[in-house]
Design a protein around this motif. Structure first.
Motif, mmCIF file in Angstrom:
data_model
loop_
_atom_site.group_PDB
_atom_site.id
_atom_site.type_symbol
_atom_site.label_atom_id
_atom_site.label_comp_id
_atom_site.label_asym_id
_atom_site.label_seq_id
_atom_site.Cartn_x
_atom_site.Cartn_y
_atom_site.Cartn_z
ATOM 1 N N HIS A 6 12.577 60.129 39.007
ATOM 2 C CA HIS A 6 13.428 58.778 38.817
ATOM 3 C C HIS A 6 13.149 57.803 39.954
ATOM 4 C CE1 HIS A 6 16.726 56.371 38.147
ATOM 5 N NE2 HIS A 6 17.101 56.116 39.599
ATOM 6 N N THR A 26 17.497 63.381 34.177
ATOM 7 C CA THR A 26 18.577 62.652 34.842
ATOM 8 C C THR A 26 19.808 62.729 33.888
ATOM 9 O OG1 THR A 26 17.045 61.118 35.783
ATOM 10 C CG2 THR A 26 19.277 60.514 35.538
ATOM 11 N N PHE A 38 21.159 64.334 39.059
ATOM 12 C CA PHE A 38 19.902 64.855 38.560
ATOM 13 C C PHE A 38 19.645 66.435 38.328
ATOM 14 C CE2 PHE A 38 19.577 61.224 40.968
ATOM 15 C CZ PHE A 38 18.893 60.394 40.166
ATOM 16 N N VAL A 60 16.271 55.333 31.829
ATOM 17 C CA VAL A 60 16.786 56.531 31.964
ATOM 18 C C VAL A 60 16.773 57.230 30.853
ATOM 19 C CG1 VAL A 60 18.799 57.908 32.903
ATOM 20 C CG2 VAL A 60 17.319 56.143 34.508
ATOM 21 N N GLU A 68 24.441 58.638 40.218
ATOM 22 C CA GLU A 68 23.389 59.346 39.396
ATOM 23 C C GLU A 68 23.380 60.738 39.798
ATOM 24 O OE1 GLU A 68 19.843 56.870 40.989
ATOM 25 O OE2 GLU A 68 21.359 55.386 41.222
#
Length: 99
Positions: free
Chosen positions: A66, A36, A57, A29, A55
């Protein structure tokens, strides 16, 4: 902003395997996913077999890139045999954040 929270439980004895597999995703990542905006990994304080990701985004396309990445595919190849139950995923729209 799209987010995913994932709760992942592995069988006892595989805690380090899970930790290393998640760290590999985090490295991917950081190096390859500018959209991200955050990838956080936590270990449960009372159960070392449980780890959580949070996470963030920029948009749905970033989340989809992703989720469909080779890094995510490799992660599930590694952890699928050692999971202790289903991975709990919550996909959401972030309402508020303190940064």
């Amino acid at each position: 902003m799209y987010t995913i929270s994932a709760v992942i439980r592995v069988r006892s004895g595989y805690e380090d395997t899970l930790s290393h597999a998640l760290a590999e995703v985090a490295r991917h990542v950081a190096a390859n996913e500018p959209d991200t905006l955050g990838f956080f990994i936590s270990r449960d304080v009372s159960d070392p077999c449980v780890m959580t990701t949070y996470e963030r985004f920029r948009d749905k396309d970033a989340m989809d890139r992703h989720n469909n990445s080779d890094a995510c595919a490799r992660f599930f190849e590694v952890v699928k045999p050692i999971l202790d139950g289903d991975v709990v995923l919550v996909t959401a729209n972030e309402i508020s954040a303190k940064l």
